[in-house]
Design an enzyme around this catalytic site. Sequence first.
Site, PDB file in Angstrom:
ATOM      1  N   PHE A 155       0.819  -1.218   0.000  1.00 17.89           N
ATOM      2  CA  PHE A 155       0.000   0.000   0.000  1.00 17.89           C
ATOM      3  C   PHE A 155       0.851   1.266   0.000  1.00 17.89           C
ATOM      4  O   PHE A 155       0.371   2.336  -0.366  1.00 17.89           O
ATOM      5  CB  PHE A 155      -0.972  -0.021   1.188  1.00 17.89           C
ATOM      6  N   LYS A 156       2.098   1.168   0.403  1.00 19.31           N
ATOM      7  CA  LYS A 156       2.932   2.372   0.472  1.00 19.31           C
ATOM      8  C   LYS A 156       3.126   3.025  -0.896  1.00 19.31           C
ATOM      9  O   LYS A 156       3.428   4.207  -0.982  1.00 19.31           O
ATOM     10  CB  LYS A 156       4.269   2.046   1.127  1.00 19.31           C
TER      11      LYS A 156
END
Length: 538
Positions: free
Chosen positions: A120-121
Site C-alpha cells: 500500500f505504500k
Amino acid sequence: MSPTLSQKYLSTRGGSYGLSFEDVVLKGLASDGGLFIPEQIPTLPPNWESEWRDLSFEDLAFHIMSLYVSPEEIPPEDLKDIIKRSYSTFRHSERTPLVELDGKQNLYLLELFHGPTFAFKDVALQFLGNLFEYFLVRMNKGKEGKDRHHLTVVGATSGDTGSAAIYGLRGKKDASVFILFPKGRVSPIQQAQMTTVLDANVHNLTVEGSFDDCQDIVKSLFADPELNSTHNLAAVNSINWARILAQMTYYFYSYFSLTKSPNFSKDSKMRFVVPSGNFGDILAGWYAKRMGLPAERLVIATNENDILDRFFRSGGHYTKKPLNQTEPQGDGVRETHSPAMDILVSSNFERLLWSLAYETAGLKSAEENRKHACESVSNWLNQLKSQGGFSVPSAVLEGAKADFESERVSNDQTISNIRSIYTSCFPSNIGPGSAKSSKTGGYILDPHSAIGVAASLRSIQRNPSIAHISLSTAHPAKFAEAVDLALRNENGYDFNEVLPQEFIGLEQRESRMTSVPAGAGWQGVRELVKEEIDKEQL
Ligand SMILES: *Cc1c(COP(=O)(O)O)cnc(C)c1O
C-alpha cells in the site's frame, strides 16, 4: 510565507505555523521535532456525495487533495498531472479495487497492493516522488550546475518503505535516494526489489545491526546541521504529510464502491479496519471521517507490537512497555510475521492526539486551544522520551474512542487466519492481480492483511449489521515465509502460483548495494552519502 494561501500548516509542538504545503512536504519533520498538520481540517463540499460518486480514482484524489493544497501553490492543472502520473504505474484499472470477501457477513477487502512494489505504500510514495520532482523542476528553472537545488532523500526501512520510496524516486532529476536496511533482516524478495533498481540516483546501504540501528543513523543525519546545509535532506518516512494526504483517497473510493453495489445505500453503516504500525494509514481514514466521510468507526488492528491496542485497553496510557512489565525486553520490538507493523511507538499518533487535545481544550479562542494542544503534545512526547510513556486526560481518551476501536492479533492467530480465509472465502469478483488458488479458488492473504481480517471478524461478531471494509496492505508474495507456513499443507496451494510475474527471477537479476563498514557510525554513513553523490554528478 504567502498570506494568501487557503490552506496552511503548523507543527504539533508549536514551533512553526503558517507554512505552505511545499514547506511541509520538503521538510518532512518540523525542526521542533513535531509533525506537520493542516491548520484546519477542511469539510466536504455540500454535494460531494452526488458529485464525486462516479469519479475515477485520479479525479477523486484531485478533489480531495485540492482541499489541502492551495491552488496558488500548485495550479489545478499541475496537480491533476502529478496525480495522473502517480497512478498510471498501477496495474489495476480501479487502482484500489474492493473485493467481496464474505458476502454473508458483509466483509469486504480493499486491495491496496496493485502498485509497482506490491504494497500500500506505493499509493503515497508514487505521489510523493512526483511531488518532489515537481518542486525541484520549479526551483531549478533556468539554473545550471552548482546552482541547482539537489534533494538528498534518506530513509531507513525494514522492507516496504524502502522499495516503495525507490520506485517513487528512481531516475528523478536533481534527487538522490539513500535507503538503509539491516543486513540479512529484510525478506529476499524485498531486498531484491530494492537492490535491482540500477538507476544512478538510487543507493542501497546495508548496515550491520537492526532496523532501529538504521533508524538511529538516519535520525543523526537529519540532526546534523552540516549535512543539512550542504545536501538538503528530505524524508520519505510515514510522517511526511503528503503520504497521509495521498492515502485519504482510497477511503472515499471504497465508500463509493461499496455504496454503489445494490445491497447498499448511502445510509449503510460501515467500518474500516486497518492493519496498523506507525498509524499513517488509519490516520488518513480519520481525516476522511473528520472531513465528513460517514464511517461508523475505524478499527485499529495491531500485531503483538500493540502499543495502540494497549492505549485503548489501559484507559489512555501510551507506554513503550506494558504497565505491569518490569523486566527489560531487549530493544522491546518483537519480530512477528508482519514485519511492516513491528514498531515500538506509532509516530503518527501524535497528529491524532493534537487534534483531540485541541477539540477538548474548551478555552476561549481557537488561538488558546491551539496553544494548549501544542503544549500538551510537547509534554506528552517529552514524557515518552524521558519516562517511556504518558497518560492522556479522559476527555482525550473519550474523543479517541468515539472514532476508534482496537484489536490485537497474535502471531498464531495471523497464521491461522490466513489458513481459514483460504479454506472459506472464494471471492468471484477479483482481478488477475489478486492471489488465489487456481484449483480451489481460495483467497490468499498476506500476513498484514490477515491481521486486519482477523480484527474485522471480531468486530463483525459484535456488530453484525455493519459492513466492514478491511484494508489489504500487501500482496502475499512479499511475505512468502508466513504464507507458506500457513498454507503448505492445504489442498490446492502452490506458492509458485502466488508469485506475480514481476517477481520471477528477480533475485537472480543484477543488483547493487553498498555495505556500511561495521563501526562506521553515522559519521561514516555521512561520508558515504557525500561520496556517492559526488560520483553521481560526475
Ligand atoms: C507500512 C505497512 C503497514 C502499516 O502501516 P502504518 O501506516 O505504518 O500504520 C501495514 N502493512 C504493510 C504491508 C505495510 O507495508
